[in-house]
Scaffold this motif. Structure first.
Motif, PDB file in Angstrom:
ATOM      1  N   LEU A   1       0.797  -1.117  -0.030  1.00 28.32           N
ATOM      2  CA  LEU A   1      -0.035   0.023   0.116  1.00 28.32           C
ATOM      3  C   LEU A   1       0.834   1.262   0.097  1.00 28.32           C
ATOM      4  CD1 LEU A   1      -2.642  -1.224   2.579  1.00 28.32           C
ATOM      5  CD2 LEU A   1      -3.120  -0.837  -0.003  1.00 28.32           C
ATOM      6  N   ARG A   2       1.894   1.091   0.723  1.00 27.57           N
ATOM      7  CA  ARG A   2       2.770   2.432   0.809  1.00 27.57           C
ATOM      8  C   ARG A   2       3.371   2.673  -0.667  1.00 27.57           C
ATOM      9  NH1 ARG A   2       7.083   0.548   4.077  1.00 27.57           N
ATOM     10  NH2 ARG A   2       5.623   0.664   5.740  1.00 27.57           N
ATOM     11  N   ASP A   3       3.686   1.967  -1.589  1.00 33.44           N
ATOM     12  CA  ASP A   3       4.111   2.348  -3.072  1.00 33.44           C
ATOM     13  C   ASP A   3       2.866   2.949  -3.895  1.00 33.44           C
ATOM     14  OD1 ASP A   3       6.379   1.106  -2.451  1.00 33.44           O
ATOM     15  OD2 ASP A   3       5.845  -0.976  -3.439  1.00 33.44           O
ATOM     16  N   LYS A   4       1.608   2.743  -3.266  1.00 35.87           N
ATOM     17  CA  LYS A   4       0.521   3.348  -3.909  1.00 35.87           C
ATOM     18  C   LYS A   4       0.122   4.497  -3.398  1.00 35.87           C
ATOM     19  CE  LYS A   4      -1.447  -1.070  -5.219  1.00 35.87           C
ATOM     20  NZ  LYS A   4      -2.734  -2.153  -5.053  1.00 35.87           N
ATOM     21  N   GLY A   5       0.777   5.031  -2.445  1.00 39.82           N
ATOM     22  CA  GLY A   5       0.688   6.352  -1.549  1.00 39.82           C
ATOM     23  C   GLY A   5      -0.191   6.343  -0.713  1.00 39.82           C
ATOM     24  N   TYR A   6      -0.422   5.153   0.263  1.00 42.68           N
ATOM     25  CA  TYR A   6      -1.322   5.229   1.320  1.00 42.68           C
ATOM     26  C   TYR A   6      -0.344   5.215   2.560  1.00 42.68           C
ATOM     27  CZ  TYR A   6      -5.155   3.917  -1.586  1.00 42.68           C
ATOM     28  OH  TYR A   6      -6.140   4.061  -2.587  1.00 42.68           O
TER      29      TYR A   6
END
Length: 62
Positions: free
Chosen positions: A57-62
């Motif tokens: 999720l971190r890679d998606k901006g979350y």
């Protein structure tokens, strides 16, 4: 300086580091999976050697 928590295991008779998972400890000390681990409740339970779900999720901006 951070010192990892340790405890003596009455099964293997050695001191074990508790900032790992129970499975990692069992592999390190050649423990049998048939006997319950007396320190099971004290391990972190997070295996940092594998990718955690939140990292995706971190890679998606979350």
């Amino acid at each position: 300086m951070f010192d990892s928590p340790i405890a003596q295991c009455r099964i293997c008779g050695q001191y074990v580091v508790l900032d790992q998972t129970q499975a990692e400890c069992a592999r390190e000390h050649d423990c049998s999976t048939s006997s319950p681990c007396p320190l099971e409740d004290f391990f972190t339970g997070i295996d940092f050697s594998i990718e955690q779900p939140k990292e995706k999720l971190r890679d998606k901006g979350y």
